[in-house]
Scaffold this motif. Structure first.
Motif, PDB file in Angstrom:
ATOM      1  N   GLN A   1       0.860  -1.182   0.000  1.00 54.49           N
ATOM      2  CA  GLN A   1       0.000   0.000   0.000  1.00 54.49           C
ATOM      3  C   GLN A   1       0.900   1.237   0.000  1.00 54.49           C
TER       4      GLN A   1
ATOM      5  N   SER B   1       0.574   3.405   5.784  1.00 49.66           N
ATOM      6  CA  SER B   1       1.741   2.593   5.430  1.00 49.66           C
ATOM      7  C   SER B   1       3.028   3.416   5.490  1.00 49.66           C
TER       8      SER B   1
ATOM      9  N   THR C   1      -7.649  -3.434  -5.366  1.00 47.95           N
ATOM     10  CA  THR C   1      -6.316  -3.777  -4.871  1.00 47.95           C
ATOM     11  C   THR C   1      -5.798  -5.023  -5.559  1.00 47.95           C
TER      12      THR C   1
ATOM     13  N   HIS D   1      -1.215  -9.366   1.904  1.00 45.54           N
ATOM     14  CA  HIS D   1      -2.329  -8.461   2.252  1.00 45.54           C
ATOM     15  C   HIS D   1      -2.705  -8.614   3.716  1.00 45.54           C
TER      16      HIS D   1
ATOM     17  N   HIS E   1      -1.219  -5.090   5.044  1.00 45.12           N
ATOM     18  CA  HIS E   1      -2.142  -3.990   4.738  1.00 45.12           C
ATOM     19  C   HIS E   1      -2.841  -3.512   6.006  1.00 45.12           C
TER      20      HIS E   1
END
Length: 385
Positions: A87, A92, A252, A280, A284
């Motif tokens: 991300q 992030s 995504t 992920h 994420h």
């Protein structure tokens, strides 16, 4: 009655025992508005001015950001762009700042301000949300089909994507077709790993519903979910934003997986799916989860009940329990549009969302508005064909 009087009236009615839904209807306000002023009063019940607007003047004067920090933010964002699955949002960047020893790391809003200053923000389309949309279950999994997509020299494929609304834990499974058998197999694998939800929420894709050929028929996807005690919820037709969490995840998946790599075959793509979902769920971070990752969020919940059966391998799963929910918007024609058939509803339901529940055991179609039963229609399910 002016704005201040309405706020006082809402709170007075609430403490007299009236329901929030009823108050909202009488005052022509949303339930969120009613809850807002009830909470404002509860926060400071002794205040004489609780119903007045608070000052919107910033409590702090903005400070000039250090040039070094600004350059670090831009540098980190550029580095994250090079990592195909990462991300690149403010959260992030903030965590990466902390990892690089910037103490304290810049606030999220500071990072957003730097990104906007340098013209790096991409503006998306805003979809308005009509009031009084029903919220049925707390623990829901959303599912969607992505595709068809194509691999050069190998042909088309679909991706069956699922996500846990509560934890944002995801799952993807590529399939050559969008047959119900492929979809059920994907759901079974997801529930073996992440456990069973209260409800499975879907759009009105034919592969999810069953068949247009047989009236009141229900396919393998519905039958499998109901066999596990999971309710099935179909969102309104042509309103994909109602499945907004999976729709955003699909973006995504497209950007960070399908467009980030070149695959020579469906088998090669399938071999890399697990790495994408692991990345992920581990990396994420979601603001709605308090900046936690899906795996961190899962650890805060009790252990779920996992699917460990083989019922989905049966040729046909019996249909003998559970409920199927269709959320629909009633327009001026007073028609409730269900798969393959239409029902006329009461005039009072015009211009509102209703929940049409098909109760398998009672063979009835129960129509609710704002949680209240408004109509019950016999709904005889034909014997197995």
């Amino acid at each position: 009655m002016n704005e201040h009087q309405q706020r006082q009236e809402a709170v007075n009615r609430y403490f007299k025992g009236e329901k929030v839904t009823s108050i909202a209807s009488i005052l022509s306000r949303s339930r969120k508005w009613v809850h807002c002023w009830i909470n404002r009063y509860k926060a400071n019940p002794t205040s004489e001015n609780w119903y007045k607007d608070e000052s919107k003047v910033p409590k702090k004067t903005p400070q000039t950001l250090d040039g070094f920090i600004e350059q670090q933010i831009l540098s980190i964002r550029n580095d994250l762009l090079k990592e195909k699955m990462s991300q690149i949002g403010a959260v992030s960047i903030q965590y990466e700042c902390a990892k690089r020893g910037i103490d304290p790391p810049p606030a999220v809003w500071t990072i957003n301000r730097v990104i906007a200053k340098h013209g790096l923000v991409k503006k998306g389309k805003f979809q308005s949300t009509p009031k009084e949309y029903p919220d049925l279950f707390w623990h829901t999994h959303q599912m969607d089909l992505v595709g068809p997509r194509y691999i050069k020299g190998d042909g088309k494929f679909y991706s069956i994507n699922l996500i846990d609304v509560t934890t944002r834990s995801c799952f993807v499974k590529a399939a050559r077709t969008k047959s119900s058998d492929e979809i059920v197999e994907a759901i079974a694998l997801y529930w073996k790993i992440h456990g069973l939800p209260d409800a499975l929420q879907l759009d009105n894709e034919l592969s999810f519903r069953g068949s247009n050929r047989y009236p009141r028929s229900f396919g393998a996807v519905i039958r499998f979910a109901l066999s596990q005690g999971v309710a099935v919820v179909f969102i309104p037709v042509a309103e994909p934003w109602r499945n907004g969490i999976i729709e955003k995840f699909n973006h995504t998946y497209q950007k960070r997986f399908l467009q980030a790599y070149t695959f020579k075959s469906l088998e090669e793509l399938s071999a890399h799916e697990q790495a994408f979902t692991d990345f992920h769920n581990t990396h994420h971070r979601y603001s709605t989860l308090g900046q936690k990752t899906p795996n961190e969020m899962r650890n805060t919940f009790p252990s779920p009940i996992y699917y460990n059966g083989t019922i989905h391998l049966n040729k046909k799963i019996p249909l003998n329990q559970g409920s199927i929910y269709f959320i629909r918007y009633i327009r001026s024609d007073l028609q409730l549009y269900m798969p393959n058939e239409t029902f006329t509803v009461l005039k009072e339901l015009k211009y509102s969302y209703v929940v049409a529940e098909i109760n398998i055991i009672n063979c009835s179609l129960v129509i609710r508005q704002n949680g209240e039963i408004k109509q019950i229609i016999p709904y005889i399910i034909p014997p197995e064909w």
